[in-house]
Design a protein around this motif. Structure first.
Motif, PDB file in Angstrom:
ATOM      1  N   ARG A  61       0.820  -1.184  -0.040  1.00  8.56           N
ATOM      2  CA  ARG A  61      -0.013  -0.021   0.046  1.00  8.56           C
ATOM      3  C   ARG A  61       0.973   1.364   0.047  1.00  8.56           C
ATOM      4  N   GLN A  62       1.654   1.170   0.830  1.00  9.73           N
ATOM      5  CA  GLN A  62       2.817   2.363   0.866  1.00  9.73           C
ATOM      6  C   GLN A  62       3.422   2.775  -0.403  1.00  9.73           C
ATOM      7  N   LEU A  63       3.814   1.410  -1.003  1.00 14.06           N
ATOM      8  CA  LEU A  63       4.757   1.783  -2.351  1.00 14.06           C
ATOM      9  C   LEU A  63       3.671   2.086  -3.325  1.00 14.06           C
ATOM     10  N   SER A  64       2.362   1.563  -3.294  1.00 12.44           N
ATOM     11  CA  SER A  64       1.465   2.117  -4.369  1.00 12.44           C
ATOM     12  C   SER A  64       1.356   3.644  -4.207  1.00 12.44           C
ATOM     13  N   ASP A  65       1.118   4.296  -3.175  1.00 10.18           N
ATOM     14  CA  ASP A  65       0.820   5.521  -2.768  1.00 10.18           C
ATOM     15  C   ASP A  65       2.237   6.309  -3.187  1.00 10.18           C
ATOM     16  N   LYS A  66       3.529   5.664  -2.952  1.00 13.17           N
ATOM     17  CA  LYS A  66       4.600   6.413  -3.417  1.00 13.17           C
ATOM     18  C   LYS A  66       4.905   6.477  -4.630  1.00 13.17           C
ATOM     19  N   ILE A  67       4.766   5.361  -5.440  1.00 12.96           N
ATOM     20  CA  ILE A  67       4.971   5.435  -6.825  1.00 12.96           C
ATOM     21  C   ILE A  67       3.848   5.710  -7.980  1.00 12.96           C
ATOM     22  N   LEU A  68       2.716   6.317  -7.267  1.00 14.99           N
ATOM     23  CA  LEU A  68       1.450   6.622  -7.912  1.00 14.99           C
ATOM     24  C   LEU A  68       1.113   5.447  -8.876  1.00 14.99           C
ATOM     25  N   ARG A  69       1.076   4.199  -8.522  1.00 10.47           N
ATOM     26  CA  ARG A  69       0.607   3.200  -9.314  1.00 10.47           C
ATOM     27  C   ARG A  69      -0.736   2.504  -8.634  1.00 10.47           C
ATOM     28  N   SER A  70      -1.544   1.840  -9.360  1.00 13.43           N
ATOM     29  CA  SER A  70      -2.634   1.132  -8.628  1.00 13.43           C
ATOM     30  C   SER A  70      -1.944  -0.085  -7.989  1.00 13.43           C
ATOM     31  N   SER A  71      -2.624  -0.601  -6.913  1.00  9.03           N
ATOM     32  CA  SER A  71      -2.420  -1.334  -6.147  1.00  9.03           C
ATOM     33  C   SER A  71      -2.559  -2.919  -7.029  1.00  9.03           C
ATOM     34  N   GLY A  72      -3.358  -3.000  -7.787  1.00 17.64           N
ATOM     35  CA  GLY A  72      -3.451  -4.103  -8.899  1.00 17.64           C
ATOM     36  C   GLY A  72      -2.429  -4.253  -9.809  1.00 17.64           C
ATOM     37  N   ASN A  73      -1.911  -2.982 -10.521  1.00 16.49           N
ATOM     38  CA  ASN A  73      -0.659  -3.254 -11.164  1.00 16.49           C
ATOM     39  C   ASN A  73       0.422  -3.270 -10.391  1.00 16.49           C
ATOM     40  N   LEU A  74       0.744  -2.943  -9.162  1.00 17.97           N
ATOM     41  CA  LEU A  74       1.844  -3.057  -8.153  1.00 17.97           C
ATOM     42  C   LEU A  74       2.044  -4.558  -8.005  1.00 17.97           C
ATOM     43  N   THR A  75       0.831  -5.140  -7.817  1.00 21.05           N
ATOM     44  CA  THR A  75       1.204  -6.638  -7.407  1.00 21.05           C
ATOM     45  C   THR A  75       1.759  -7.528  -8.390  1.00 21.05           C
ATOM     46  N   MET A  76       1.290  -7.279  -9.681  1.00 18.01           N
ATOM     47  CA  MET A  76       2.180  -7.741 -10.977  1.00 18.01           C
ATOM     48  C   MET A  76       3.597  -7.333 -10.989  1.00 18.01           C
ATOM     49  N   VAL A  77       3.860  -6.115 -10.797  1.00 21.18           N
ATOM     50  CA  VAL A  77       5.229  -5.418 -10.746  1.00 21.18           C
ATOM     51  C   VAL A  77       6.219  -6.347  -9.717  1.00 21.18           C
ATOM     52  N   ILE A  78       5.587  -6.406  -8.352  1.00 18.24           N
ATOM     53  CA  ILE A  78       6.259  -6.978  -7.316  1.00 18.24           C
ATOM     54  C   ILE A  78       6.367  -8.566  -7.593  1.00 18.24           C
ATOM     55  N   ASP A  79       5.317  -9.284  -8.337  1.00 16.85           N
ATOM     56  CA  ASP A  79       5.333 -10.472  -8.544  1.00 16.85           C
ATOM     57  C   ASP A  79       6.897 -10.758  -9.345  1.00 16.85           C
ATOM     58  N   ASN A  80       6.968  -9.771 -10.602  1.00 12.81           N
ATOM     59  CA  ASN A  80       8.154 -10.105 -11.572  1.00 12.81           C
ATOM     60  C   ASN A  80       9.360  -9.599 -10.784  1.00 12.81           C
ATOM     61  N   LEU A  81       9.310  -8.458  -9.947  1.00  9.43           N
ATOM     62  CA  LEU A  81      10.848  -8.394  -9.082  1.00  9.43           C
ATOM     63  C   LEU A  81      11.035  -9.617  -8.246  1.00  9.43           C
ATOM     64  N   GLU A  82       9.946 -10.141  -7.475  1.00 15.31           N
ATOM     65  CA  GLU A  82      10.363 -11.362  -6.922  1.00 15.31           C
ATOM     66  C   GLU A  82      10.774 -12.274  -7.481  1.00 15.31           C
ATOM     67  N   ARG A  83      10.208 -12.755  -8.876  1.00 14.29           N
ATOM     68  CA  ARG A  83      10.463 -13.995  -9.650  1.00 14.29           C
ATOM     69  C   ARG A  83      11.901 -13.492  -9.803  1.00 14.29           C
ATOM     70  N   ASP A  84      12.437 -12.450 -10.053  1.00 11.89           N
ATOM     71  CA  ASP A  84      13.817 -12.014 -10.437  1.00 11.89           C
ATOM     72  C   ASP A  84      14.898 -11.940  -9.398  1.00 11.89           C
ATOM     73  N   VAL A  85      14.247 -12.162  -7.972  1.00  9.32           N
ATOM     74  CA  VAL A  85      15.143 -12.259  -7.042  1.00  9.32           C
ATOM     75  C   VAL A  85      15.678 -10.788  -6.516  1.00  9.32           C
ATOM     76  N   LEU A  86      14.779  -9.860  -6.900  1.00  6.78           N
ATOM     77  CA  LEU A  86      15.291  -8.426  -6.738  1.00  6.78           C
ATOM     78  C   LEU A  86      14.507  -8.121  -5.245  1.00  6.78           C
ATOM     79  N   VAL A  87      13.455  -8.311  -5.163  1.00  9.62           N
ATOM     80  CA  VAL A  87      12.627  -8.032  -3.687  1.00  9.62           C
ATOM     81  C   VAL A  87      12.218  -9.277  -3.166  1.00  9.62           C
ATOM     82  N   SER A  88      11.894  -9.255  -1.786  1.00 16.25           N
ATOM     83  CA  SER A  88      11.304 -10.086  -1.292  1.00 16.25           C
ATOM     84  C   SER A  88      10.047  -9.706  -0.537  1.00 16.25           C
TER      85      SER A  88
END
Length: 156
Positions: A61-88
């Protein structure tokens, strides 16, 4: 067929300013983010990495507010970053509904490499204007953004 809006002079001035602001913002965004493809990152992925780099772990939620992206879009973004082992992601123990996102060491290393190039590119773009114009632009866009936010919050 007329090529200008037939409204009032104030209407035309506002539309002219809006179109120029949008076109300039788009041109700057494209130029400033072109290098991200070299690293296999989208603009949203870079924004998440950059926010976590500077602010530390954040909820989705904080990330969504900070980067001005919808939470739905952000979930996919984070899924991809997690897949690439860039975030957990991990659930917050005190509120299991909340997911905290954290940079991994790989993510930390990547953003540490990308960010200096990103800043240099932005600096290069704004060097196209005289320094006083850059200051004026920053002041005007901040004033406009704050005025719109204040108007919108009082409309609620």
């Amino acid at each position: 067929m007329p090529n200008r809006y037939a409204g009032t002079e104030e209407d035309r001035a506002a539309l002219d300013a809006y179109v120029k602001l949008w076109r300039a913002a788009h041109a700057v965004e494209v130029a400033a983010n072109r290098h991200l493809a070299t690293y296999g990152l989208t603009v949203s992925q870079f924004a998440v990495l950059e926010a976590l780099y500077h602010l530390g772990p954040l909820s989705q939620r904080q990330l969504s507010d900070k980067i001005l992206r919808s939470s739905g879009n952000l979930t996919m973004v984070i899924d991809n970053l997690e897949r690439d082992v860039l975030v957990s992601r991990e659930r917050v123990p005190t509120d299991r509904r909340v997911m905290r996102v954290t940079l991994t060491p790989t993510g930390q290393e990547l953003i540490g490499r990308v960010l200096p190039e990103h800043v240099a590119g932005i600096r290069e773009i704004f060097a196209l204007l005289p320094p006083d114009d850059v200051t004026t632009l920053a002041d005007l866009t901040r004033a406009l953004g704050l005025a719109v936010a204040q108007r919108d919050s009082s409309d609620r």
